[in-house]
Design a protein around this motif. Structure first.
Motif, PDB file in Angstrom:
ATOM      1  N   LYS A 119      26.767   8.778 -10.091  1.00 46.75           N
ATOM      2  CA  LYS A 119      25.442   9.641  -9.667  1.00 46.75           C
ATOM      3  C   LYS A 119      25.354   9.618  -8.113  1.00 46.75           C
ATOM      4  O   LYS A 119      25.414   8.471  -7.570  1.00 46.75           O
ATOM      5  CB  LYS A 119      24.147   9.012 -10.432  1.00 46.75           C
ATOM      6  CG  LYS A 119      24.265   9.195 -11.831  1.00 46.75           C
ATOM      7  CD  LYS A 119      22.733   8.645 -12.497  1.00 46.75           C
ATOM      8  CE  LYS A 119      23.011   8.807 -14.098  1.00 46.75           C
ATOM      9  NZ  LYS A 119      21.663   8.267 -14.712  1.00 46.75           N
ATOM     10  N   LYS A 120      24.853  10.698  -7.723  1.00 44.12           N
ATOM     11  CA  LYS A 120      24.850  10.498  -6.048  1.00 44.12           C
ATOM     12  C   LYS A 120      23.677  11.588  -5.673  1.00 44.12           C
ATOM     13  O   LYS A 120      23.466  12.783  -6.499  1.00 44.12           O
ATOM     14  CB  LYS A 120      26.130  11.126  -5.461  1.00 44.12           C
ATOM     15  CG  LYS A 120      26.137  11.298  -3.872  1.00 44.12           C
ATOM     16  CD  LYS A 120      27.629  11.383  -3.619  1.00 44.12           C
ATOM     17  CE  LYS A 120      27.655  12.872  -3.463  1.00 44.12           C
ATOM     18  NZ  LYS A 120      29.113  13.262  -2.730  1.00 44.12           N
ATOM     19  N   VAL A 121      22.736  11.382  -5.180  1.00 44.38           N
ATOM     20  CA  VAL A 121      21.804  12.053  -4.496  1.00 44.38           C
ATOM     21  C   VAL A 121      22.209  12.974  -3.386  1.00 44.38           C
ATOM     22  O   VAL A 121      22.758  12.284  -2.221  1.00 44.38           O
ATOM     23  CB  VAL A 121      20.449  11.376  -4.241  1.00 44.38           C
ATOM     24  CG1 VAL A 121      19.407  12.288  -3.776  1.00 44.38           C
ATOM     25  CG2 VAL A 121      20.023  10.492  -5.327  1.00 44.38           C
ATOM     26  N   VAL A 122      21.856  14.188  -3.177  1.00 46.05           N
ATOM     27  CA  VAL A 122      22.356  14.984  -1.884  1.00 46.05           C
ATOM     28  C   VAL A 122      20.840  15.801  -1.535  1.00 46.05           C
ATOM     29  O   VAL A 122      20.162  16.113  -2.449  1.00 46.05           O
ATOM     30  CB  VAL A 122      23.504  16.057  -2.231  1.00 46.05           C
ATOM     31  CG1 VAL A 122      24.859  15.256  -2.599  1.00 46.05           C
ATOM     32  CG2 VAL A 122      23.181  16.987  -3.457  1.00 46.05           C
ATOM     33  N   LEU A 123      21.002  16.236  -0.375  1.00 46.32           N
ATOM     34  CA  LEU A 123      19.629  17.238   0.016  1.00 46.32           C
ATOM     35  C   LEU A 123      20.484  18.523   0.098  1.00 46.32           C
ATOM     36  O   LEU A 123      21.263  18.817   0.652  1.00 46.32           O
ATOM     37  CB  LEU A 123      19.400  16.596   1.651  1.00 46.32           C
ATOM     38  CG  LEU A 123      18.458  17.256   1.971  1.00 46.32           C
ATOM     39  CD1 LEU A 123      16.993  17.233   1.303  1.00 46.32           C
ATOM     40  CD2 LEU A 123      17.957  16.797   3.722  1.00 46.32           C
ATOM     41  N   LYS A 124      19.691  19.328  -0.624  1.00 44.99           N
ATOM     42  CA  LYS A 124      19.920  20.812  -0.750  1.00 44.99           C
ATOM     43  C   LYS A 124      18.862  21.515   0.062  1.00 44.99           C
ATOM     44  O   LYS A 124      17.726  20.983   0.285  1.00 44.99           O
ATOM     45  CB  LYS A 124      19.990  21.451  -2.208  1.00 44.99           C
ATOM     46  CG  LYS A 124      20.861  20.860  -2.942  1.00 44.99           C
ATOM     47  CD  LYS A 124      20.772  21.351  -4.314  1.00 44.99           C
ATOM     48  CE  LYS A 124      20.813  22.909  -4.441  1.00 44.99           C
ATOM     49  NZ  LYS A 124      20.649  23.309  -5.920  1.00 44.99           N
ATOM     50  N   ASP A 125      19.229  22.559   0.819  1.00 45.19           N
ATOM     51  CA  ASP A 125      18.616  23.360   1.470  1.00 45.19           C
ATOM     52  C   ASP A 125      17.283  22.767   2.488  1.00 45.19           C
ATOM     53  O   ASP A 125      16.292  23.267   2.476  1.00 45.19           O
ATOM     54  CB  ASP A 125      17.801  24.494   0.696  1.00 45.19           C
ATOM     55  CG  ASP A 125      16.880  23.977  -0.101  1.00 45.19           C
ATOM     56  OD1 ASP A 125      16.163  23.026   0.065  1.00 45.19           O
ATOM     57  OD2 ASP A 125      16.798  24.947  -1.186  1.00 45.19           O
ATOM     58  N   SER A 126      17.458  21.665   2.842  1.00 48.86           N
ATOM     59  CA  SER A 126      16.713  20.702   3.742  1.00 48.86           C
ATOM     60  C   SER A 126      15.229  20.395   2.936  1.00 48.86           C
ATOM     61  O   SER A 126      14.687  19.803   3.700  1.00 48.86           O
ATOM     62  CB  SER A 126      16.521  21.302   4.976  1.00 48.86           C
ATOM     63  OG  SER A 126      17.673  21.318   5.705  1.00 48.86           O
ATOM     64  N   GLN A 127      14.865  20.702   1.839  1.00 51.33           N
ATOM     65  CA  GLN A 127      13.570  20.509   1.322  1.00 51.33           C
ATOM     66  C   GLN A 127      13.994  19.928  -0.027  1.00 51.33           C
ATOM     67  O   GLN A 127      12.948  19.264  -0.517  1.00 51.33           O
ATOM     68  CB  GLN A 127      13.159  21.834   1.089  1.00 51.33           C
ATOM     69  CG  GLN A 127      12.699  22.144   2.742  1.00 51.33           C
ATOM     70  CD  GLN A 127      11.789  23.343   2.677  1.00 51.33           C
ATOM     71  OE1 GLN A 127      11.153  23.823   1.650  1.00 51.33           O
ATOM     72  NE2 GLN A 127      11.394  23.803   3.997  1.00 51.33           N
ATOM     73  N   THR A 128      15.149  20.120  -0.831  1.00 53.73           N
ATOM     74  CA  THR A 128      14.901  19.795  -2.354  1.00 53.73           C
ATOM     75  C   THR A 128      16.262  18.742  -2.199  1.00 53.73           C
ATOM     76  O   THR A 128      17.335  18.864  -1.752  1.00 53.73           O
ATOM     77  CB  THR A 128      15.637  20.821  -3.136  1.00 53.73           C
ATOM     78  OG1 THR A 128      14.580  21.847  -2.826  1.00 53.73           O
ATOM     79  CG2 THR A 128      15.699  20.628  -4.353  1.00 53.73           C
ATOM     80  N   VAL A 129      15.762  17.582  -2.896  1.00 54.55           N
ATOM     81  CA  VAL A 129      16.816  16.418  -3.276  1.00 54.55           C
ATOM     82  C   VAL A 129      17.212  16.608  -4.597  1.00 54.55           C
ATOM     83  O   VAL A 129      16.373  17.000  -5.341  1.00 54.55           O
ATOM     84  CB  VAL A 129      16.049  15.174  -2.926  1.00 54.55           C
ATOM     85  CG1 VAL A 129      17.057  14.153  -3.490  1.00 54.55           C
ATOM     86  CG2 VAL A 129      15.816  14.836  -1.648  1.00 54.55           C
ATOM     87  N   THR A 130      18.543  16.664  -4.883  1.00 54.93           N
ATOM     88  CA  THR A 130      19.199  16.720  -6.340  1.00 54.93           C
ATOM     89  C   THR A 130      19.922  15.631  -6.693  1.00 54.93           C
ATOM     90  O   THR A 130      20.841  15.104  -5.597  1.00 54.93           O
ATOM     91  CB  THR A 130      19.718  18.136  -6.480  1.00 54.93           C
ATOM     92  OG1 THR A 130      20.072  18.343  -7.781  1.00 54.93           O
ATOM     93  CG2 THR A 130      20.963  18.248  -5.717  1.00 54.93           C
ATOM     94  N   THR A 131      20.003  15.251  -7.989  1.00 57.78           N
ATOM     95  CA  THR A 131      21.135  14.359  -8.269  1.00 57.78           C
ATOM     96  C   THR A 131      22.219  15.140  -9.121  1.00 57.78           C
ATOM     97  O   THR A 131      22.275  15.781  -9.786  1.00 57.78           O
ATOM     98  CB  THR A 131      20.413  13.423  -9.227  1.00 57.78           C
ATOM     99  OG1 THR A 131      19.126  12.809  -8.713  1.00 57.78           O
ATOM    100  CG2 THR A 131      21.294  12.316  -9.750  1.00 57.78           C
ATOM    101  N   ILE A 132      23.483  14.619  -8.519  1.00 57.50           N
ATOM    102  CA  ILE A 132      24.759  15.023  -9.201  1.00 57.50           C
ATOM    103  C   ILE A 132      25.298  14.030  -9.757  1.00 57.50           C
ATOM    104  O   ILE A 132      25.395  12.774  -9.610  1.00 57.50           O
ATOM    105  CB  ILE A 132      25.650  15.532  -8.003  1.00 57.50           C
ATOM    106  CG1 ILE A 132      24.885  16.570  -7.136  1.00 57.50           C
ATOM    107  CG2 ILE A 132      27.028  15.892  -8.702  1.00 57.50           C
ATOM    108  CD1 ILE A 132      25.797  17.046  -6.028  1.00 57.50           C
ATOM    109  N   VAL A 133      25.866  14.263 -11.029  1.00 64.22           N
ATOM    110  CA  VAL A 133      26.262  13.261 -12.021  1.00 64.22           C
ATOM    111  C   VAL A 133      27.606  13.680 -12.400  1.00 64.22           C
ATOM    112  O   VAL A 133      27.893  15.028 -12.866  1.00 64.22           O
ATOM    113  CB  VAL A 133      25.471  13.277 -13.351  1.00 64.22           C
ATOM    114  CG1 VAL A 133      26.058  12.438 -14.484  1.00 64.22           C
ATOM    115  CG2 VAL A 133      23.936  13.031 -13.101  1.00 64.22           C
TER     116      VAL A 133
END
Length: 167
Positions: A105-119
């Motif tokens: 699992k890795k957390v990334v910052l999308k569009d500078s306002q949304t944090v999403t988790t990639i599995v």
């Protein structure tokens, strides 16, 4: 009449006791178990064709061994060492850990306002399978890339036992 009822009760008891014994593994970790009902195994796993495979089996009944290149060698593992290894497993919470570590699992910052988790489920090219059986309870997990670290360290300790016997 009493004899028929007694025979019927015995048959029912035998039926249910054999049904209970037929379960291969229990989901409940026992708090008490005979020494001879303890088994710890470590085996290498690989998708590579020429990978060197081995299996180590440490048994409370005294029949411990190491298999490599289809050759089985006896291992001399004392009861004290077996108990020490079990305590190591308890210390790293082995029985509570997830069964596999190939899901990353890795957390990334999308569009500078949304944090999403990639599995991502990564292919396990090389791993080690570790199993501990206590009576009818059995727990196995895969150690991938030396994770989980505590269990990986126990695997290294078990592998050292094969070196002390000249294997």
């Amino acid at each position: 009449m009493k004899i028929n009822l007694l025979l019927f009760s015995i048959l029912i008891g035998v039926f249910f006791s054999s049904t209970v014994m037929a379960k291969p593994h229990s989901l409940v970790l026992p708090t008490q178990f005979p020494l001879k009902k303890i088994q710890i195994t470590v085996s290498s796993q690989s998708n590579k064709e020429n990978a060197e495979r081995y299996q180590i089996s440490i048994n409370g009944n005294g029949n411990s061994y190491f298999i490599k290149n289809n050759q089985q060698q006896p291992l001399n593992v004392t009861n004290d060492t077996l108990i020490e290894l079990l305590n190591d497993f308890y210390a790293v919470h082995f029985f509570e850990i997830s069964d596999t570590f190939n899901v990353k699992k890795k957390v990334v910052l999308k569009d500078s306002q949304t944090v999403t988790t990639i599995v991502n489920k990564e292919p396990a090219i090389e791993s080690k399978k570790v199993c501990v059986q206590l009576r009818y309870y059995k727990k196995c997990l895969s150690v991938i890339d030396n994770q989980p670290l505590g269990v990986s360290q126990i695997v290294n300790k078990i592998e050292t036992l094969t070196r002390t016997t000249g294997n």
